[in-house]
Structure formats: C-alpha cells, structure tokens
Scaffold this motif. Structure first.
Motif, short mmCIF file in Angstrom:
data_model
loop_
_atom_site.label_atom_id
_atom_site.label_comp_id
_atom_site.label_asym_id
_atom_site.label_seq_id
_atom_site.Cartn_x
_atom_site.Cartn_y
_atom_site.Cartn_z
N ALA A 133 0.74 -1.10 0.07
CA ALA A 133 0.09 -0.14 0.19
C ALA A 133 0.86 1.21 0.01
CB ALA A 133 -1.08 -0.05 1.18
N ALA A 134 1.94 1.23 0.77
CA ALA A 134 2.92 2.17 0.76
C ALA A 134 3.57 2.70 -0.48
CB ALA A 134 3.97 2.27 1.77
N GLY A 135 3.97 1.47 -1.22
CA GLY A 135 4.45 1.63 -2.63
C GLY A 135 3.50 2.18 -3.51
N ILE A 136 2.40 1.73 -3.39
CA ILE A 136 1.53 2.20 -4.60
C ILE A 136 1.04 3.73 -4.29
CG2 ILE A 136 -1.32 2.13 -5.12
CD1 ILE A 136 -0.87 -0.87 -4.46
N ARG A 291 10.64 9.04 -11.36
CA ARG A 291 11.37 9.95 -10.50
C ARG A 291 11.65 8.94 -9.16
NH1 ARG A 291 7.07 15.03 -10.82
NH2 ARG A 291 7.57 15.48 -12.86
N PRO A 292 12.49 9.48 -8.34
CA PRO A 292 13.07 8.79 -7.31
C PRO A 292 11.79 8.15 -6.32
CG PRO A 292 14.44 10.70 -7.67
CD PRO A 292 13.35 10.76 -8.67
N VAL A 293 10.90 9.12 -6.10
CA VAL A 293 9.74 8.37 -5.35
C VAL A 293 9.12 7.50 -5.91
CG1 VAL A 293 7.58 9.36 -4.18
CG2 VAL A 293 9.50 10.86 -4.44
N SER A 294 9.04 7.24 -7.35
CA SER A 294 8.28 6.22 -8.16
C SER A 294 9.16 4.97 -7.97
CB SER A 294 8.18 6.46 -9.60
OG SER A 294 7.22 7.65 -9.61
N VAL A 295 10.61 5.21 -7.90
CA VAL A 295 11.39 4.00 -7.89
C VAL A 295 11.33 3.44 -6.54
CG1 VAL A 295 13.85 3.13 -7.58
CG2 VAL A 295 13.06 4.88 -9.26
N VAL A 299 10.41 -0.26 -5.14
CA VAL A 299 10.95 -1.11 -4.26
C VAL A 299 9.94 -1.68 -3.15
CG1 VAL A 299 12.81 -0.81 -2.49
CG2 VAL A 299 13.05 -0.12 -4.70
N LEU A 300 8.90 -0.68 -2.63
CA LEU A 300 8.25 -1.20 -1.65
C LEU A 300 7.48 -2.30 -2.18
CD1 LEU A 300 7.51 2.48 -0.04
CD2 LEU A 300 8.61 0.41 1.22
N LEU A 301 6.79 -2.12 -3.31
CA LEU A 301 5.88 -3.06 -3.82
C LEU A 301 6.58 -4.56 -4.03
CD1 LEU A 301 4.18 -0.99 -6.86
CD2 LEU A 301 2.84 -1.83 -4.87
N VAL A 302 7.56 -4.43 -4.24
CA VAL A 302 8.39 -5.82 -4.68
C VAL A 302 8.69 -6.39 -3.17
CG1 VAL A 302 10.38 -6.88 -5.50
CG2 VAL A 302 9.41 -5.12 -6.76
N ALA A 303 9.21 -5.32 -2.14
CA ALA A 303 9.34 -5.96 -0.63
C ALA A 303 8.03 -6.62 -0.30
CB ALA A 303 9.91 -4.66 -0.05
N GLY A 304 6.84 -6.05 -0.42
CA GLY A 304 5.51 -6.50 0.01
C GLY A 304 5.60 -7.86 -0.41
#
Length: 324
Positions: A133-136, A291-295, A299-304
C-alpha cells in the motif's frame, strides 16, 4: 511455489500490455478497443481449441456457463471500464488503482478460502499489505501530480470507471481459482481456451450492438471516425491481435497455471506484477526515467511481495465431533 511464481510473473508482463493499448490508440472508443481485443482473442482460440478438443469435450454445460460468466465480467466488463478510465484519466491513475488488487484480493480471499487453502495470520500478513500500500501511494503521488491540471469531471469519471474495473478483477481471480482448484485434473490451457471461445460470440454481438446504436443515431465515435477499423487500421488490427494473443490467451494461461499451484490469497498479491509491468511500459512510452519517489514505490511493492512469499498458510483447526 517457484514455478507458480514464474507463471504469475509472466501473466503480469503480458497483462501490462493492456494498459498501453488505449494510450497508443487514443482516438478509438473504449468499446471498440474492447470488442476488437476479444474478437481477436476468440479467433485465436478457435485453432487452439483443435489442440485441446479432448479436454474441451469434458466440459459440462455448467462449466461453459462458468466460462461465460468469467469472460463477461473478467474480460469484457473489466477491459471496457479500464480502457475508458485510461482514456479519461490517463494511464497512471487507473494503473495505480488496479495496483490495489493485491491488497483487495488478499483481504477478500484470506477468510473466504481458509478451509481450502489455509489462511494467513493477519499479524503476519499486515506488514506485506502495508508495504504494498505504501508503494502504491508513493507512485500514485508522483503520477497524480502530472495529471492535476486535467478536467476534473473527466478525471473523476476515469477514477470511478477504474474502481469498477477493480471490482471486476477482484471477483474474477477468486472465482476462476475456485473452478481450477475444484477441477485440478483439468488442463489450465484448455480452460483459458474455453474462455477465449466464449468471447467470440460476445465480441460479435458487441460489434452488432454498436452498429445498431450507430445506425440509430447514437454518437459513439468521433465525426471523422472511419468504420470499421478507424483512422489507423493497421495499427488497430495489429495491436488487437497482439493483445488478444499475448494478454488475453497467454496471460490467462499463465494465470491459470499459477492459480492451480498457489493459495488464492498469495496469487492475489502477485497481481502486483501487472502493475509494475504497466508502469514500466508507460515510462518507456513516455521516453523518460521514473522519478526517485516512483522508484521507492516500486521497491516497496516488490518488498511486500517478497514478504508475502515467505509466509506459510495455517490450516484451520478442525472441531472434534461429539459422539455422544
């Protein structure tokens, strides 16, 4: 687990293509893109049905009716609302709303399918869901800023249509997995082909209905739209064939293979691969680096997803029967 993960990844890569098709053909109405995609899917399924004719002959009337329901909601209605949303709100917002599917499907199936698949303890599942959710949210923040100046009414229409698409594709994988797990002796490839076959008459009826509405004076197309293939016929036909083969048939086949091998709650989270693929394709189409925030969001999505993969389901404890 590993083979199921690879199938889910491949399905995500294929399904990501459907997000760029409305952007590549912005002058084609969503209903024409939907009918064209599933006409191509149905035509591709006809020769494939010859390879699976023995398996298809085993399907009962109830099975074909289930395939019709799955195709009508998970194919037609889903792609109609999604492509219309992309054309109204741009690619990023619908992509990110569809990106909530891993969370939504996990929440819906974790309790519903506990007896069959086991369930994830909420305390263990929560960190994975929060990471996704944080990644999204990170990616959504960047992308919404780029479309902040869009017409508000059209933008809100796109958001509403994307929410309907989310509902369709929350229902579809859960119901599709129900059939596959209940028929574990059946071929996932034949089931994908069966869903393709039933889309053919649906697509033909859609074209017929569109033609009748057009003849009745209902303005579904721009004034200069040249029927039947529009202003760019070769691009339209080629893209519809590519999406019909890769996204509709091959994507469904890979998803069916994954659904037979993995718990439904876990498979639902792996739809995140579709979101990542769609974002990657959109960035390539724009010709710019994210952009860096998108990257960070990716990363957060993959980590989830990685967190979820390491979890083990817990089988419910059977209550003892009182013999007295």
């Amino acid at each position: 687990m590993g083979i199921g993960l690879l199938f889910a990844l491949t399905a995500g890569l294929m399904w990501g293509l459907v997000f760029v098709a409305p952007l590549l053909l912005p002058d084609y109405p969503a209903v024409w893109l939907t009918a064209g995609r599933y006409l191509a899917f149905g035509l591709i399924a006809v020769p494939l049905a010859l390879l699976d004719r023995r398996e298809l002959s085993r399907l009962s009337r109830a099975d074909w009716w289930a395939a019709c329901r799955l195709s009508a909601i998970g194919n037609f209605l889903y792609y109609l609302t999604l492509s219309a949303a992309i054309q109204r709100a741009g690619g990023p917002l619908p992509t990110m709303l569809i990106g909530t599917l891993p969370v939504v499907i996990a929440l819906c199936s974790n309790h519903r399918n506990a007896a069959r698949d086991g369930h994830y303890r909420w305390a263990q599942l929560a960190p994975a869901l929060l990471l996704m959710a944080a990644g999204i949210a990170c990616v959504n923040q960047v992308e919404q800023a780029a479309v902040a100046q869009a017409d508000r009414a059209r933008y809100l229409q796109g958001a509403l249509l994307a929410c309907i698409a989310v509902a369709c594709w929350t229902w579809y994988p859960i119901r599709n997995a129900d059939w596959l797990r209940a028929h574990s002796d059946r071929s996932p490839r034949a089931w994908a082909t069966a869903q393709g076959l039933v889309t053919l008459p649906m697509a033909l009826l859609a074209f017929l209905g569109i033609g009748l509405l057009q003849a009745a004076g209902v303005a579904l197309f721009p004034a200069d739209f040249a029927l039947p293939a529009g202003p760019r016929p070769w691009a339209y036909v080629g893209l519809m064939l590519a999406v019909g083969l890769l996204a509709s048939w091959l994507g469904t086949l890979c998803w069916n293979e994954a659904s037979q091998r993995l718990p439904t709650a876990l498979v639902g989270q792996l739809i995140v691969f579709e979101t990542l693929s769609a974002l990657a394709y959109a960035q390539c189409l724009r010709g710019e680096w994210p952009r860096p925030v998108s990257v960070a969001g990716v990363v957060l999505l993959v980590a989830g997803v990685c967190w979820a993969l390491r979890l083990k389901t817990v089988k419910p404890v059977a209550c003892p029967v009182n013999a007295g």
